[in-house]
Scaffold this motif. Structure first.
Motif, PDB file in Angstrom:
ATOM      1  N   GLN A 261      -1.669 -49.012 -37.194  1.00  0.00           N
ATOM      2  CA  GLN A 261      -1.380 -48.076 -38.188  1.00  0.00           C
ATOM      3  C   GLN A 261      -1.400 -46.509 -37.417  1.00  0.00           C
ATOM      4  O   GLN A 261      -2.137 -46.140 -36.851  1.00  0.00           O
ATOM      5  N   THR A 262      -0.251 -45.585 -37.563  1.00  0.00           N
ATOM      6  CA  THR A 262      -0.440 -44.315 -37.081  1.00  0.00           C
ATOM      7  C   THR A 262       0.080 -43.316 -38.168  1.00  0.00           C
ATOM      8  O   THR A 262      -0.453 -42.279 -37.986  1.00  0.00           O
ATOM      9  N   GLY A 263       0.616 -43.795 -39.353  1.00  0.00           N
ATOM     10  CA  GLY A 263       0.830 -42.884 -40.520  1.00  0.00           C
ATOM     11  C   GLY A 263       2.062 -42.029 -40.260  1.00  0.00           C
ATOM     12  O   GLY A 263       2.443 -41.457 -41.169  1.00  0.00           O
ATOM     13  N   HIS A 264       2.739 -42.354 -39.414  1.00  0.00           N
ATOM     14  CA  HIS A 264       4.051 -41.738 -38.938  1.00  0.00           C
ATOM     15  C   HIS A 264       5.084 -42.484 -39.258  1.00  0.00           C
ATOM     16  O   HIS A 264       5.506 -43.615 -38.622  1.00  0.00           O
ATOM     17  N   ARG A 265       5.869 -42.406 -40.365  1.00  0.00           N
ATOM     18  CA  ARG A 265       6.638 -43.341 -41.077  1.00  0.00           C
ATOM     19  C   ARG A 265       8.135 -42.965 -40.318  1.00  0.00           C
ATOM     20  O   ARG A 265       8.247 -41.704 -39.972  1.00  0.00           O
ATOM     21  N   LYS A 266       8.836 -44.009 -40.005  1.00  0.00           N
ATOM     22  CA  LYS A 266       9.987 -43.751 -38.871  1.00  0.00           C
ATOM     23  C   LYS A 266      11.395 -43.952 -39.855  1.00  0.00           C
ATOM     24  O   LYS A 266      11.575 -44.964 -40.148  1.00  0.00           O
ATOM     25  N   ARG A 267      12.021 -42.894 -40.118  1.00  0.00           N
ATOM     26  CA  ARG A 267      13.266 -42.898 -40.802  1.00  0.00           C
ATOM     27  C   ARG A 267      14.354 -43.787 -39.935  1.00  0.00           C
ATOM     28  O   ARG A 267      15.276 -44.413 -40.775  1.00  0.00           O
ATOM     29  N   ALA A 269      13.779 -46.357 -38.331  1.00  0.00           N
ATOM     30  CA  ALA A 269      13.719 -47.532 -38.405  1.00  0.00           C
ATOM     31  C   ALA A 269      13.921 -48.290 -39.585  1.00  0.00           C
ATOM     32  O   ALA A 269      14.654 -49.377 -39.876  1.00  0.00           O
ATOM     33  N   ALA A 270      13.960 -47.372 -40.636  1.00  0.00           N
ATOM     34  CA  ALA A 270      14.206 -47.773 -42.297  1.00  0.00           C
ATOM     35  C   ALA A 270      15.878 -47.875 -41.999  1.00  0.00           C
ATOM     36  O   ALA A 270      16.528 -48.791 -42.694  1.00  0.00           O
ATOM     37  N   ASP A 271      16.485 -46.797 -41.542  1.00  0.00           N
ATOM     38  CA  ASP A 271      18.158 -46.890 -41.496  1.00  0.00           C
ATOM     39  C   ASP A 271      18.503 -48.077 -40.764  1.00  0.00           C
ATOM     40  O   ASP A 271      19.488 -48.803 -41.342  1.00  0.00           O
ATOM     41  N   ARG A 272      18.204 -48.446 -39.691  1.00  0.00           N
ATOM     42  CA  ARG A 272      18.426 -49.689 -38.850  1.00  0.00           C
ATOM     43  C   ARG A 272      18.180 -51.068 -39.696  1.00  0.00           C
ATOM     44  O   ARG A 272      18.994 -51.645 -39.628  1.00  0.00           O
ATOM     45  N   LEU A 273      17.089 -50.977 -40.313  1.00  0.00           N
ATOM     46  CA  LEU A 273      16.952 -52.189 -41.238  1.00  0.00           C
ATOM     47  C   LEU A 273      17.752 -52.320 -42.245  1.00  0.00           C
ATOM     48  O   LEU A 273      18.402 -53.224 -42.505  1.00  0.00           O
ATOM     49  N   LYS A 274      18.343 -51.059 -42.952  1.00  0.00           N
ATOM     50  CA  LYS A 274      19.225 -51.270 -43.994  1.00  0.00           C
ATOM     51  C   LYS A 274      20.546 -51.528 -43.458  1.00  0.00           C
ATOM     52  O   LYS A 274      21.051 -52.454 -44.013  1.00  0.00           O
ATOM     53  N   ALA A 275      20.777 -51.181 -42.241  1.00  0.00           N
ATOM     54  CA  ALA A 275      22.211 -51.494 -41.637  1.00  0.00           C
ATOM     55  C   ALA A 275      22.134 -53.248 -41.265  1.00  0.00           C
ATOM     56  O   ALA A 275      23.382 -53.572 -41.433  1.00  0.00           O
ATOM     57  N   ILE A 276      21.063 -53.568 -40.779  1.00  0.00           N
ATOM     58  CA  ILE A 276      21.093 -54.986 -40.526  1.00  0.00           C
ATOM     59  C   ILE A 276      21.137 -55.861 -41.640  1.00  0.00           C
ATOM     60  O   ILE A 276      22.010 -56.852 -41.681  1.00  0.00           O
ATOM     61  N   LEU A 277      20.307 -55.517 -42.743  1.00  0.00           N
ATOM     62  CA  LEU A 277      20.420 -56.252 -44.057  1.00  0.00           C
ATOM     63  C   LEU A 277      21.873 -56.037 -44.552  1.00  0.00           C
ATOM     64  O   LEU A 277      22.484 -57.178 -45.014  1.00  0.00           O
ATOM     65  N   GLU A 278      22.711 -54.866 -44.380  1.00  0.00           N
ATOM     66  CA  GLU A 278      23.989 -54.815 -44.926  1.00  0.00           C
ATOM     67  C   GLU A 278      24.931 -55.725 -44.019  1.00  0.00           C
ATOM     68  O   GLU A 278      25.813 -56.558 -44.737  1.00  0.00           O
TER      69      GLU A 278
END
Length: 298
Positions: A261-267, A269-278
């Protein structure tokens, strides 16, 4: 630890050299890793090597948590939840080698098979391992159970099958875990989706060959699943390391994911996850497995 301060560590040359200093011989016999006369067969040696190798990773995390608690007044003691605990080899060995001497902290073994939970409870009572609890719950149920504290420092899931690893991640997020240690197993959910022709955008391209054969579908599904899990953890503010647990000659389910845990959320990473799911037609998993932080939070 020397033999004078550890009577359970036998001085006999019959004790296998594989056994770590400080390890209770009686515990290993109770776990049937050692025979009653202290011998270690090849299958048990392989099993013990896996658990010890994983313990080396976990021990460093325990020391890190311990150091942070020393500078935090009123710290609750280290807590660890082991999901899909089975016979609780890992939990018992971690307790014996680390927690026992602390006099504080707690280990939770979470397992759905009631007979294994009962046996673990009985063994903990015989050995005097008072700060161990064994809960007959699924991983998902444990997140909302009042039998588990609100804060869990370390979450482990060793060979938790299929979506149980995702449930362990969700548990870790709910409990604000400082670390998660995951060895995924039998990831089938994505493979099933690929088999149903969900990746329509790729189905008419050469990439469709990646899942034409069932064996390849299973392996690709496993790979995609773990990539998504890593991105998901990063999106929620964890630094992720992926490595091998042990050599491939010991286990084919060998991928070890360690999240800090770092507490620094990575946008990103979220964007790449959404792209792979799509791209693979897996967007339905956004609601069931991969709920992302608000886009306003980075």
């Amino acid at each position: 630890m020397n033999n004078k301060t550890n009577p359970t560590r036998a001085t006999s040359p019959q004790v296998p050299s594989d056994i770590r200093p400080g390890q209770s011989i009686e515990l290993l016999k109770e776990l049937h890793i050692l025979t009653r006369d202290g011998k270690l067969n090849q299958d048990s040696r392989r099993k013990l090597k896996q658990v010890y190798h994983l313990y080396q990773f976990i021990e460093k995390l325990l020391i890190d948590v311990q150091a942070s608690q020393l500078s935090s007044p009123g710290a609750h003691g280290i807590t660890l939840a082991d999901h899909g605990a089975g016979k609780s080899y890992l939990g018992f060995i971690v307790y014996d080698l680390f927690f026992k001497s602390l006099g504080t902290g707690h280990i939770y073994g979470i397992e759905t098979r009631p007979e294994l939970v009962q046996k673990s409870r009985e063994l903990a009572a015989r050995l005097g391992f008072e700060r161990m609890s064994f809960l007959n719950l699924s991983v998902a149920e444990a997140a909302n159970s009042d039998q588990v504290g609100d804060q869990i420092d370390i979450v482990t899931a060793l060979h938790a099958c299929d979506t149980a690893t995702d449930d362990a991640i969700a548990f870790g997020l709910a409990k604000h875990a400082k670390f998660m240690v995951l060895v995924p197993c039998c990831q089938a959910e994505v493979a099933r989706a690929l088999n149903h022709g969900k990746a329509l955008s790729l189905s008419r391209t050469p990439l469709a060959e990646l899942w034409r054969h069932p064996l390849h579908t299973r392996e690709l599904g496993s790979q995609i699943t773990n990539v998504l899990r890593c991105l998901y953890l990063e999106a929620w503010g964890y630094q992720v390391t992926v490595t091998e647990l042990v050599g491939w000659e010991h286990s084919m389910k060998n991928e070890l994911i360690i999240a800090r845990q770092t507490g620094h959320r990575k946008r990103a990473a979220a964007d790449r996850l959404k792209a792979i799911l799509e791209e693979f037609g897996l967007t339905n998993l956004r609601e069931t497995r991969f709920r992302l932080p608000s886009d306003e939070v980075v």
